[in-house]
Enzyme design. Structure first.
Site, mmCIF file in Angstrom:
data_model
loop_
_atom_site.group_PDB
_atom_site.id
_atom_site.type_symbol
_atom_site.label_atom_id
_atom_site.label_comp_id
_atom_site.label_asym_id
_atom_site.label_seq_id
_atom_site.Cartn_x
_atom_site.Cartn_y
_atom_site.Cartn_z
ATOM 1 N N GLY A 81 -61.135 32.795 -11.712
ATOM 2 C CA GLY A 81 -62.520 32.532 -11.340
ATOM 3 C C GLY A 81 -63.209 33.786 -10.824
ATOM 4 O O GLY A 81 -62.640 34.886 -10.825
ATOM 5 N N SER A 107 -62.013 29.429 -16.304
ATOM 6 C CA SER A 107 -61.802 28.753 -15.021
ATOM 7 C C SER A 107 -62.991 27.874 -14.650
ATOM 8 O O SER A 107 -64.142 28.220 -14.907
ATOM 9 C CB SER A 107 -61.591 29.811 -13.937
ATOM 10 O OG SER A 107 -61.729 29.232 -12.649
ATOM 11 N N TYR A 117 -60.531 22.439 -12.142
ATOM 12 C CA TYR A 117 -60.268 22.100 -10.749
ATOM 13 C C TYR A 117 -60.875 20.724 -10.570
ATOM 14 O O TYR A 117 -62.088 20.554 -10.640
ATOM 15 C CB TYR A 117 -60.900 23.125 -9.806
ATOM 16 C CG TYR A 117 -60.054 24.362 -9.590
ATOM 17 C CD1 TYR A 117 -58.695 24.249 -9.327
ATOM 18 C CD2 TYR A 117 -60.617 25.634 -9.630
ATOM 19 C CE1 TYR A 117 -57.907 25.373 -9.120
ATOM 20 C CE2 TYR A 117 -59.837 26.764 -9.422
ATOM 21 C CZ TYR A 117 -58.483 26.624 -9.162
ATOM 22 O OH TYR A 117 -57.715 27.733 -8.958
ATOM 23 N N THR A 128 -55.206 22.426 -13.074
ATOM 24 C CA THR A 128 -54.442 23.190 -12.071
ATOM 25 C C THR A 128 -54.142 22.296 -10.874
ATOM 26 O O THR A 128 -55.053 21.788 -10.223
ATOM 27 C CB THR A 128 -55.233 24.438 -11.658
ATOM 28 O OG1 THR A 128 -55.407 25.242 -12.827
ATOM 29 C CG2 THR A 128 -54.486 25.246 -10.608
ATOM 30 N N ARG A 181 -54.576 32.782 3.162
ATOM 31 C CA ARG A 181 -54.628 34.124 2.552
ATOM 32 C C ARG A 181 -55.112 35.125 3.603
ATOM 33 O O ARG A 181 -56.303 35.196 3.918
ATOM 34 C CB ARG A 181 -55.520 34.112 1.323
ATOM 35 C CG ARG A 181 -54.974 33.162 0.241
ATOM 36 C CD ARG A 181 -55.605 33.367 -1.100
ATOM 37 N NE ARG A 181 -55.211 32.325 -2.036
ATOM 38 C CZ ARG A 181 -55.889 32.016 -3.132
ATOM 39 N NH1 ARG A 181 -57.005 32.669 -3.430
ATOM 40 N NH2 ARG A 181 -55.454 31.073 -3.947
ATOM 41 N N LYS A 205 -50.918 22.737 -14.954
ATOM 42 C CA LYS A 205 -50.596 24.098 -14.488
ATOM 43 C C LYS A 205 -50.206 24.066 -13.016
ATOM 44 O O LYS A 205 -50.885 23.433 -12.202
ATOM 45 C CB LYS A 205 -51.821 25.007 -14.670
ATOM 46 C CG LYS A 205 -51.654 26.428 -14.130
ATOM 47 C CD LYS A 205 -52.831 27.312 -14.560
ATOM 48 C CE LYS A 205 -52.701 28.756 -14.125
ATOM 49 N NZ LYS A 205 -53.139 29.008 -12.763
ATOM 50 N N HIS A 223 -49.239 30.334 -9.247
ATOM 51 C CA HIS A 223 -50.597 30.848 -9.049
ATOM 52 C C HIS A 223 -50.564 32.339 -8.680
ATOM 53 O O HIS A 223 -51.367 32.825 -7.896
ATOM 54 C CB HIS A 223 -51.288 30.032 -7.943
ATOM 55 C CG HIS A 223 -52.765 29.827 -8.124
ATOM 56 N ND1 HIS A 223 -53.318 28.640 -8.544
ATOM 57 C CD2 HIS A 223 -53.825 30.649 -7.930
ATOM 58 C CE1 HIS A 223 -54.642 28.743 -8.577
ATOM 59 N NE2 HIS A 223 -54.974 29.959 -8.224
ATOM 60 N N ARG A 258 -50.216 33.027 -4.889
ATOM 61 C CA ARG A 258 -51.433 32.890 -4.073
ATOM 62 C C ARG A 258 -51.525 31.547 -3.363
ATOM 63 O O ARG A 258 -52.481 31.310 -2.651
ATOM 64 C CB ARG A 258 -52.671 33.067 -4.968
ATOM 65 C CG ARG A 258 -52.726 34.417 -5.635
ATOM 66 C CD ARG A 258 -53.715 34.441 -6.795
ATOM 67 N NE ARG A 258 -55.106 34.373 -6.400
ATOM 68 C CZ ARG A 258 -55.825 35.400 -5.980
ATOM 69 N NH1 ARG A 258 -55.274 36.583 -5.897
ATOM 70 N NH2 ARG A 258 -57.094 35.263 -5.654
ATOM 71 N N ASP A 288 -46.610 31.587 -16.172
ATOM 72 C CA ASP A 288 -47.268 32.815 -15.720
ATOM 73 C C ASP A 288 -46.773 33.149 -14.324
ATOM 74 O O ASP A 288 -45.969 32.423 -13.750
ATOM 75 C CB ASP A 288 -48.805 32.711 -15.775
ATOM 76 C CG ASP A 288 -49.421 31.843 -14.678
ATOM 77 O OD1 ASP A 288 -48.793 31.614 -13.620
ATOM 78 O OD2 ASP A 288 -50.565 31.397 -14.882
ATOM 79 N N GLY A 327 -46.532 37.142 -12.502
ATOM 80 C CA GLY A 327 -45.722 38.350 -12.387
ATOM 81 C C GLY A 327 -45.499 39.127 -13.673
ATOM 82 O O GLY A 327 -44.803 40.140 -13.662
ATOM 83 N N ARG A 354 -53.553 39.085 -13.203
ATOM 84 C CA ARG A 354 -54.116 40.294 -12.588
ATOM 85 C C ARG A 354 -54.231 41.510 -13.501
ATOM 86 O O ARG A 354 -55.234 42.242 -13.392
ATOM 87 C CB ARG A 354 -53.322 40.651 -11.328
ATOM 88 C CG ARG A 354 -53.493 39.614 -10.193
ATOM 89 C CD ARG A 354 -52.743 40.105 -8.971
ATOM 90 N NE ARG A 354 -52.660 39.133 -7.886
ATOM 91 C CZ ARG A 354 -51.754 38.155 -7.808
ATOM 92 N NH1 ARG A 354 -50.869 37.984 -8.778
ATOM 93 N NH2 ARG A 354 -51.730 37.349 -6.760
HETATM 94 C C1 FNR Z 1 -56.261 33.180 -10.136
HETATM 95 N N1 FNR Z 1 -55.627 32.042 -10.666
HETATM 96 C C2 FNR Z 1 -56.397 30.930 -10.976
HETATM 97 N N2 FNR Z 1 -55.806 29.837 -11.557
HETATM 98 C C3 FNR Z 1 -56.547 28.766 -11.917
HETATM 99 O O1 FNR Z 1 -55.995 27.811 -12.441
HETATM 100 N N3 FNR Z 1 -57.903 28.770 -11.697
HETATM 101 C C4 FNR Z 1 -58.561 29.809 -11.122
HETATM 102 O O2 FNR Z 1 -59.769 29.784 -10.952
HETATM 103 C C5 FNR Z 1 -57.775 30.920 -10.706
HETATM 104 N N4 FNR Z 1 -58.372 31.991 -10.094
HETATM 105 C C6 FNR Z 1 -57.641 33.138 -9.839
HETATM 106 C C7 FNR Z 1 -58.275 34.248 -9.299
HETATM 107 C C8 FNR Z 1 -57.554 35.423 -9.108
HETATM 108 C C9 FNR Z 1 -58.274 36.623 -8.576
HETATM 109 C C10 FNR Z 1 -56.186 35.493 -9.446
HETATM 110 C C11 FNR Z 1 -55.394 36.761 -9.298
HETATM 111 C C12 FNR Z 1 -55.557 34.378 -9.936
HETATM 112 C C13 FNR Z 1 -54.198 32.074 -11.015
HETATM 113 C C14 FNR Z 1 -53.986 32.586 -12.442
HETATM 114 O O3 FNR Z 1 -54.432 31.668 -13.399
HETATM 115 C C15 FNR Z 1 -52.501 32.881 -12.753
HETATM 116 O O4 FNR Z 1 -51.739 31.744 -12.445
HETATM 117 C C16 FNR Z 1 -51.955 34.079 -11.990
HETATM 118 O O5 FNR Z 1 -52.901 35.113 -11.884
HETATM 119 C C17 FNR Z 1 -50.725 34.607 -12.729
HETATM 120 O O6 FNR Z 1 -50.109 35.599 -12.010
HETATM 121 P P1 FNR Z 1 -50.303 37.172 -12.251
HETATM 122 O O7 FNR Z 1 -50.239 37.437 -13.748
HETATM 123 O O8 FNR Z 1 -51.634 37.527 -11.666
HETATM 124 O O9 FNR Z 1 -49.163 37.755 -11.498
#
Ligand code: FNR
Length: 380
Positions: A92, A119, A143, A169, A178, A251, A275, A278, A306, A308, A330
């Site tokens: 997002g 997202s 969401y 999700t 956080r 997810k 996530h 997170r 997902d 990492g 990321r």
């Molecule tokens: C996310 N992720 C996420 N997932 C989701 O279902 N809806 C969302 O809006 C978001 N927003 C979001 C923002 C930011 C800044 C990050 C870094 C992540 C989680 C995302 O879909 C995914 O699961 C992770 O980012 C995967 O991990 P890596 O590849 O970042 O390590």
């Protein structure tokens, strides 16, 4: 090969190759608030770290003498033929990273045929994103709002706009603890960056006393009330299925018992994910959770993962442990920060080239050959 060729055309503005360099440059470009929102995890970030360590605990066992001149990375998934088993994760509030936000990422994905998962918390509306993507593969991430009419409206809008799957999700009915965001007093939603889908939604607008154009703070406060739905249970999935005929992919599954429940309640796919570290700090690394979930689902639905993934070898290991496809989070956002649409494209190109080379050099010509026999635990 094209990526190697670029080395011979010296260009001072050449985009980075290494993941670490993308992250470093993104760090230099972004303020603390947005950078730490993207890069950070929850709590002490133990799970962010575990996500990476998990990959290092597996080793690839390459095969040789296998004629790897031609490789097939294509994957059929939910009716689409994808160029590779890699897609872009739903993220997002992308306008905090680059002025073009999700539109840049979606354009990069579409230009490569890589699926983009839009997202619910996008800055741009799902219709705008779908429009810049044309016919390219795209899914919508939900969401699930505590306001049923909004959840229903989102799903119907997504289907109408041409998204071909709904990713629900489940690990974020509320934002986790956080610490970096608390330190920075930074939550992008509170400055209205992630509510593009809400402001354009008739069901959301119906709940406002004053139109958002006249009272943006009121709209944001209303959003905080309707965003998440901590009261959801498995029984609610049946209701969601009445809104749409699209495949529903869950997810944020980490427990094998939840994977079994996903099958029982009719999910069409599962994304093993924490996530990106997170949500629950201390949660199992997504890669470590994967094998038990693959076993529990017994090939009845596709299992994706997902959290990492940074290099081609990581994709290979996830596939060898049973993932059908992986999502990239990321790394794409660092590409977006550094160079917008072309940054995201370059990050994905690098990752796919790296993965293709890992396949070839491991003696695999087809995704089916990337199986359990190709890896071993490092600490055997
Ligand atoms: C996310 N992720 C996420 N997932 C989701 O279902 N809806 C969302 O809006 C978001 N927003 C979001 C923002 C930011 C800044 C990050 C870094 C992540 C989680 C995302 O879909 C995914 O699961 C992770 O980012 C995967 O991990 P890596 O590849 O970042 O390590």
């Amino acid at each position: 090969f094209n990526i190697y060729k670029q080395i011979h055309s010296p260009d001072p503005n050449r985009l980075p190759t290494q993941f670490e360099e993308w992250q470093k440059q993104a760090r230099e470009i972004l303020e603390d608030g947005p950078y730490e929102y993207v890069a950070g995890g929850s709590g002490g970030e133990d799970t962010v770290q575990s996500n990476r360590e998990a990959f290092k605990r597996w080793n690839i066992l390459p095969r040789v003498f296998r004629n790897v001149e031609d490789r097939n990375l294509k994957l059929g998934l939910f009716g689409d033929m994808l160029p590779s088993p890699v897609m872009i994760a739903p993220i997002g509030v992308q306008s905090i990273i680059h002025k073009d936000g999700e539109l840049a990422t979606a354009r990069a994905a579409a230009s490569m045929g890589v699926p983009y998962i839009a997202s619910s918390a996008s800055t741009h509306s799902m219709e705008e994103i779908a429009e810049v993507m044309g016919d390219a593969p795209k899914w919508f991430q939900l969401y699930w709002s505590s306001e049923p009419s909004i959840a229903k409206s989102f799903v119907e809008r997504a289907e109408h706009a041409g998204y071909t799957a709904i990713v629900v999700t489940l690990d974020t009915p509320m934002m986790a603890w956080r610490e970096l965001d608390l330190k920075n007093v930074y939550l992008p939603f509170l400055i209205g960056e992630g509510i593009g889908n809400y402001l354009t939604d008739p069901a959301f607008r119906a709940g406002l006393r004053v139109p958002p154009e006249e009272d943006s703070m009121g709209a944001i406060m209303h959003w905080t009330r309707v965003f998440g739905h901590a009261g959801l249970t498995w029984e609610d999935l049946a209701e969601l299925k009445t809104y749409t005929s699209l495949p529903i992919i869950l997810k944020g599954i980490l427990h094998p018992e939840d994977a079994k429940l996903a099958l029982k309640y009719g999910a069409d796919g599962i994304i093993v994910s924490n996530h990106g570290g997170r949500q629950v700090d201390g949660a199992i690394a997504a890669l470590d959770a994967l094998p038990a979930i693959v076993e529990a689902t017994n090939n009845q639905v596709p299992v994706l993962m997902d959290s990492g993934i940074r290099r081609g070898a990581d994709i290979f290991k996830a596939l060898a442990l049973g993932a059908k496809a992986v999502l990239i989070g990321r790394p794409c956002m660092y590409g977006l920060a550094v160079a917008g649409e072309s940054g995201v494209r370059q990050v994905m190109n690098n990752l796919l080239a790296d993965f293709d080379l890992t396949m070839a050099l491991s003696g695999c010509r087809d995704l089916n050959e990337v199986n359990k026999g190709m890896i071993l635990p490092a600490d055997r």
